[in-house]
Design a protein around this motif. Structure first.
Motif, PDB file in Angstrom:
ATOM      1  N   ALA A 176      -3.042   3.015  -4.201  1.00 58.08           N
ATOM      2  CA  ALA A 176      -4.433   2.722  -3.852  1.00 58.08           C
ATOM      3  C   ALA A 176      -4.878   1.402  -4.471  1.00 58.08           C
ATOM      4  CB  ALA A 176      -5.340   3.859  -4.314  1.00 58.08           C
ATOM      5  N   LEU A 177      -4.515   1.176  -5.732  1.00 60.09           N
ATOM      6  CA  LEU A 177      -4.887  -0.063  -6.409  1.00 60.09           C
ATOM      7  C   LEU A 177      -4.229  -1.271  -5.747  1.00 60.09           C
ATOM      8  CD1 LEU A 177      -4.595   1.211 -10.092  1.00 60.09           C
ATOM      9  CD2 LEU A 177      -6.712   0.538  -8.947  1.00 60.09           C
ATOM     10  N   VAL A 178      -2.955  -1.131  -5.389  1.00 57.40           N
ATOM     11  CA  VAL A 178      -2.247  -2.231  -4.723  1.00 57.40           C
ATOM     12  C   VAL A 178      -2.909  -2.562  -3.392  1.00 57.40           C
ATOM     13  CG1 VAL A 178      -0.083  -2.865  -3.572  1.00 57.40           C
ATOM     14  CG2 VAL A 178      -0.029  -1.848  -5.851  1.00 57.40           C
ATOM     15  N   THR A 179      -3.260  -1.516  -2.629  1.00 55.47           N
ATOM     16  CA  THR A 179      -3.914  -1.741  -1.334  1.00 55.47           C
ATOM     17  C   THR A 179      -5.222  -2.503  -1.505  1.00 55.47           C
ATOM     18  OG1 THR A 179      -2.930   0.256  -0.385  1.00 55.47           O
ATOM     19  CG2 THR A 179      -4.888  -0.608   0.699  1.00 55.47           C
ATOM     20  N   MET A 180      -6.031  -2.116  -2.487  1.00 55.31           N
ATOM     21  CA  MET A 180      -7.310  -2.788  -2.707  1.00 55.31           C
ATOM     22  C   MET A 180      -7.112  -4.239  -3.147  1.00 55.31           C
ATOM     23  SD  MET A 180      -9.821   0.086  -4.333  1.00 55.31           S
ATOM     24  CE  MET A 180      -8.745   0.469  -5.703  1.00 55.31           C
TER      25      MET A 180
END
Length: 405
Positions: A382-386
């Motif tokens: 999720a952090l990578v996507t954001m």
């Protein structure tokens, strides 16, 4: 009588209805007490049962329930009752929760990993199919569960998008979990069972029929924190019924906008126009909106908040990266020419900054990030996507590199 048998018995009472069953269960406190209640107790109960409902509950025959429980045990079909810890809290909170869920596959923990419904029309356009698949992919990469109905068109595309990203997806069926409908989705159903689950409130062997689809749509929305309507032509659309259920349940609804003259987008555009659904501009908007619901174990959160060790603050030895603990890092992906390290935005804080710093140091795959930062895999994804959405990171030949912003 065992509670499981009581729950299955209650779910099989014809003419009772899921809402009346839930209200009766709340009035009597347990399925065992409801089973033990006589006609007078049922007729005077505060839940206000009508005569037909009282008659249904006065039928104490458990033969069918016992047969179903035995059949499920033989065939490896899991039975989750409304009283079990594996029963999702969000589904239990709706006004008419199913008393029993029949499950095949790997049932995820919806209370830890949130579900987001992605539904639409069977007569999907190429635009709708591509959009549904991209949403399923984005949700899977971020760590969410993609929930849909395994129907032709948008539903199937959403499932496939999640599967291709290696994520979790759950199909809610209008028949038994051993009945594949439509038949041409037998392969898709098999793929879902490998990494996710199919679920139904109907016993094995039940053939899907019209009324079942309306009822199963409340489960699709009830399992989910939000429902996304990709395409829907008119008020008869099953996707629009899912949206109505979601609104009644107090859940968020999003709609994908379409061309003004596109029949398959008519209902979506109307939902947006009336303010009943938020306009969905991109799959990443969903990730951002519900990222906070992806739970992080306390130990991992404490590790993130703990200051770096003194050894990590020392200057790096030649050929080694700072904070590597003495282990040589993988070199960053080549970009054609050597560039100075990209300065991180001052607005980056906490976990996002830690991920960006690791990539800046040369960590270039999600697997390495998960190992280095100590966070759960869904949280890291999720952090990578954001960070990719914000332009802080990008992918180059399959590896993560700084985005240059």
């Amino acid at each position: 009588m065992p509670s499981r048998l009581s729950y299955v018995w209650l779910s099989l009472r014809r003419g009772l209805g899921s809402r009346a069953a839930a209200e009766a269960l709340r009035a009597f406190g347990s399925p065992d007490a409801l089973y033990a209640a006589d006609r007078k107790m049922l007729a005077t109960a505060p839940c206000g049962l009508c005569k037909a409902q009282v008659d249904a509950l006065c039928d104490k025959d458990t033969a069918e329930a016992e047969r179903i429980i035995g059949e499920c045990a033989e065939r490896g079909i899991q039975i989750i009752t409304a009283g079990d810890s594996a029963y999702p809290d969000r589904l239990r909170a709706i006004a008419d929760p199913p008393m029993v869920l029949y499950v095949r596959g790997r049932w995820p923990d919806f209370d830890v990993t949130p579900g987001i419904a992605v539904v639409g029309t069977r007569e999907a356009t190429a635009y709708g199919l591509q959009t549904a698949e991209s949403i399923g992919t984005a949700l899977a990469r971020a760590g969410f569960i993609t929930v849909s109905g395994m129907a032709l068109g948008n539903d199937g595309a959403a499932h496939r998008g999640a599967l291709r990203a290696g994520g979790l997806t759950v199909a809610v069926l209008a028949g038994g979990v051993d009945v594949c409908y439509p038949p041409r989705h037998r392969g898709l159903m098999g793929d879902i069972l490998l990494s996710g689950a199919v679920v139904s409130e109907y016993p094995p062997g039940t053939e899907p029929k019209g009324a079942h689809y309306h009822d199963r749509n409340r489960i699709i929305s009830g399992l989910s924190v939000a429902s996304v309507i990709v395409e829907a032509a008119d008020y008869r659309s099953g996707a629009l019924i899912t949206a109505r259920h979601a609104l009644d349940q107090g859940r968020d609804v999003y709609a994908v906008p379409g061309a003004l003259d596109a029949p398959q987008s008519k209902a979506c555009n109307e939902l947006i126009e009336k303010g009943e659904a938020a306009l969905l501009r991109s799959p990443q908007a969903l990730v951002r909106a519900y990222n906070g619901l992806l739970r992080v174990p306390p130990a991992a959160r404490r590790a993130e908040q703990t200051p770096r060790r003194q050894a990590d603050m020392r200057p790096a030895a030649p050929g080694r990266e700072a904070g590597s603990g003495g282990n040589k890092q993988e070199p960053p992906a080549k970009t054609g020419q050597k560039q100075a390290p990209t300065a991180l935005p001052e607005t980056l804080r906490g976990e996002e900054r830690r991920i960006a710093e690791l990539v800046q140091q040369g960590v270039s795959t999600p697997e390495e990030l998960i190992e280095r930062c100590g966070l759960p895999a869904p949280r890291v994804m999720a952090l990578v996507t954001m960070l990719e959405v914000d332009g802080v990171l990008r992918r180059e030949k399959g590896r993560l590199v700084m985005g240059g912003r």
